[in-house]
Scaffold this motif. Structure first.
Motif, PDB file in Angstrom:
ATOM      1  N   ILE A   1     -33.178   5.030  24.799  1.00 29.67           N
ATOM      2  CA  ILE A   1     -33.850   4.631  26.080  1.00 29.67           C
ATOM      3  C   ILE A   1     -35.403   5.235  25.429  1.00 29.67           C
ATOM      4  N   SER A   2     -35.117   6.467  25.383  1.00 32.31           N
ATOM      5  CA  SER A   2     -36.724   7.309  24.774  1.00 32.31           C
ATOM      6  C   SER A   2     -37.498   6.199  23.671  1.00 32.31           C
ATOM      7  N   THR A   3     -36.285   6.171  22.402  1.00 31.06           N
ATOM      8  CA  THR A   3     -37.307   5.768  21.838  1.00 31.06           C
ATOM      9  C   THR A   3     -38.291   4.262  21.729  1.00 31.06           C
ATOM     10  N   TYR A   4     -36.994   3.169  22.989  1.00 34.99           N
ATOM     11  CA  TYR A   4     -38.015   2.147  23.038  1.00 34.99           C
ATOM     12  C   TYR A   4     -38.913   2.518  24.008  1.00 34.99           C
TER      13      TYR A   4
ATOM     14  N   ALA B   1     -40.877   4.941  23.777  1.00 29.56           N
ATOM     15  CA  ALA B   1     -41.981   5.103  22.470  1.00 29.56           C
ATOM     16  C   ALA B   1     -42.814   3.784  22.224  1.00 29.56           C
ATOM     17  N   TYR B   2     -41.468   3.321  21.383  1.00 33.57           N
ATOM     18  CA  TYR B   2     -42.127   1.692  21.041  1.00 33.57           C
ATOM     19  C   TYR B   2     -42.798   1.034  21.577  1.00 33.57           C
ATOM     20  N   LEU B   3     -42.239   0.809  23.257  1.00 30.16           N
ATOM     21  CA  LEU B   3     -43.827  -0.053  23.695  1.00 30.16           C
ATOM     22  C   LEU B   3     -45.044   0.843  24.166  1.00 30.16           C
ATOM     23  N   GLY B   4     -44.446   3.019  24.434  1.00 30.15           N
ATOM     24  CA  GLY B   4     -46.190   3.120  24.818  1.00 30.15           C
ATOM     25  C   GLY B   4     -46.297   3.025  26.398  1.00 30.15           C
ATOM     26  N   VAL B   5     -44.968   3.026  26.988  1.00 33.98           N
ATOM     27  CA  VAL B   5     -44.955   2.691  28.156  1.00 33.98           C
ATOM     28  C   VAL B   5     -43.724   3.998  28.936  1.00 33.98           C
ATOM     29  N   ALA B   6     -43.905   4.394  30.481  1.00 34.95           N
ATOM     30  CA  ALA B   6     -42.616   4.702  30.861  1.00 34.95           C
ATOM     31  C   ALA B   6     -41.877   3.652  31.279  1.00 34.95           C
ATOM     32  N   LEU B   7     -40.137   3.767  30.898  1.00 34.44           N
ATOM     33  CA  LEU B   7     -39.507   2.411  31.768  1.00 34.44           C
ATOM     34  C   LEU B   7     -39.205   2.657  33.306  1.00 34.44           C
TER      35      LEU B   7
ATOM     36  N   GLN C   1     -31.912  -2.999  21.243  1.00 29.31           N
ATOM     37  CA  GLN C   1     -31.663  -3.565  19.973  1.00 29.31           C
ATOM     38  C   GLN C   1     -31.852  -5.328  19.723  1.00 29.31           C
ATOM     39  N   ASP C   2     -31.873  -6.063  20.126  1.00 28.79           N
ATOM     40  CA  ASP C   2     -32.624  -7.399  20.686  1.00 28.79           C
ATOM     41  C   ASP C   2     -33.846  -7.664  20.484  1.00 28.79           C
ATOM     42  N   LEU C   3     -34.331  -6.786  21.381  1.00 26.43           N
ATOM     43  CA  LEU C   3     -36.018  -7.114  21.639  1.00 26.43           C
ATOM     44  C   LEU C   3     -36.775  -6.033  20.391  1.00 26.43           C
ATOM     45  N   MET C   4     -36.242  -5.349  19.701  1.00 28.82           N
ATOM     46  CA  MET C   4     -37.214  -4.228  18.539  1.00 28.82           C
ATOM     47  C   MET C   4     -37.582  -5.284  17.728  1.00 28.82           C
ATOM     48  N   PRO C   5     -38.073  -4.756  16.828  1.00 25.89           N
ATOM     49  CA  PRO C   5     -37.802  -5.566  15.290  1.00 25.89           C
ATOM     50  C   PRO C   5     -36.749  -5.344  14.679  1.00 25.89           C
ATOM     51  N   ASN C   6     -37.003  -6.763  14.153  1.00 26.54           N
ATOM     52  CA  ASN C   6     -35.695  -7.376  13.317  1.00 26.54           C
ATOM     53  C   ASN C   6     -34.544  -7.276  14.446  1.00 26.54           C
ATOM     54  N   GLY C   7     -34.537  -7.235  15.943  1.00 25.47           N
ATOM     55  CA  GLY C   7     -33.806  -7.971  16.357  1.00 25.47           C
ATOM     56  C   GLY C   7     -33.441  -9.222  16.278  1.00 25.47           C
ATOM     57  N   LYS C   8     -32.225  -9.675  17.304  1.00 29.45           N
ATOM     58  CA  LYS C   8     -31.840 -10.942  17.492  1.00 29.45           C
ATOM     59  C   LYS C   8     -33.064 -11.807  18.365  1.00 29.45           C
ATOM     60  N   TRP C   9     -33.512 -11.038  19.256  1.00 29.44           N
ATOM     61  CA  TRP C   9     -34.537 -11.969  20.123  1.00 29.44           C
ATOM     62  C   TRP C   9     -35.941 -11.826  19.251  1.00 29.44           C
ATOM     63  N   HIS C  10     -36.172 -11.308  18.654  1.00 33.27           N
ATOM     64  CA  HIS C  10     -37.693 -10.234  18.592  1.00 33.27           C
ATOM     65  C   HIS C  10     -38.494 -11.456  18.220  1.00 33.27           C
TER      66      HIS C  10
END
Length: 226
Positions: free
Chosen positions: A86-89, A91-97, A124-133
């Motif tokens: 969750i924290s890695t995500y 950091a990727y988004l640049g915003v707190a969930l 994982q689906d929404l990150m780069p290389n993910g199923k839905w990205h």
């Protein structure tokens, strides 16, 4: 304003601390402390509300699956996301969930068919290389060209079964009491907005119930001519 600092045993990579930093940067009082309480597991009511709502939706989905024409529905919860994921995500988004979505991820990192007629997607689906990205990026590009650039700033959480029908969190609309972000279900013809994730899931449950009623002849209050 003094930065929030919080040391957590075992957080050797600083991921939890990074989330606290994001919360301080992206959230303003009075809900910084509420968000921190959620991080520390001090808000059981939200978790229990989500569990009850999810259980109700799952039960209705399984009833719907038994009816003719709905056999393809297969509700499937994914394993929970770890704090590091969750924290890695974040950091990727640049915003707190927001608290409700963070709590959801701690229960299920994605849930197929829960956002009936669509799916809540995993990190994982929404990150780069993910199923839905790729599909998500294409939707954002097309929407921006068609005069809806705001979707590019949204935190996507679900696809509703169509290429141009997605659900995202609008971080620009935060509830002053809870710290939650507004949930937006977007499609070209119509946009629906909900106060938080629980409100969105409540609407999903109503949609499933309507499907059940329609399949059993109860929808719309149709008169019996016999």
């Amino acid at each position: 304003m003094k930065a929030m600092t919080h040391k957590v045993p075992g957080d050797k990579h600083g991921l939890y601390s990074h989330s606290i930093h994001l919360a301080h940067r992206c959230l303003s009082p009075p809900y910084q402390q509420r968000w921190l309480a959620q991080m520390e597991g001090e808000m059981p009511d939200m978790k229990q509300q989500l569990i009850r709502r999810i259980k109700a939706i799952d039960g209705k989905l399984r009833k719907l699956k038994q009816l003719n024409g709905y056999e393809h529905i297969e509700p499937k919860p994914h394993p929970p996301a770890s704090e590091a994921e969750i924290s890695t995500y974040e950091a990727y988004l640049g915003v707190a969930l927001p608290p409700s979505y963070r709590t959801f991820l701690s229960l299920y990192d994605g849930y197929e068919w829960l956002a009936y007629p669509g799916h809540i997607l995993s990190i994982q689906d929404l990150m780069p290389n993910g199923k839905w990205h790729t599909a998500m990026l294409e939707w954002r590009r097309v929407s921006a060209r068609c005069g809806a650039p705001e979707v590019a700033r949204g935190i996507v959480i679900a696809n509703m079964g169509q290429a141009n029908n997605w659900v995202y969190l609008d971080a620009s609309c935060r509830d002053a009491k809870t710290g939650d972000y507004r949930v937006v279900e977007w499609e070209p013809e119509e946009t629906a907005e909900y106060d938080d994730l629980l409100a969105f899931l409540e609407e999903c449950e109503k949609t499933i119930q309507y499907g059940l009623d329609e399949a059993t002849g109860l929808a719309g209050g149709e008169d019996d001519d016999d």
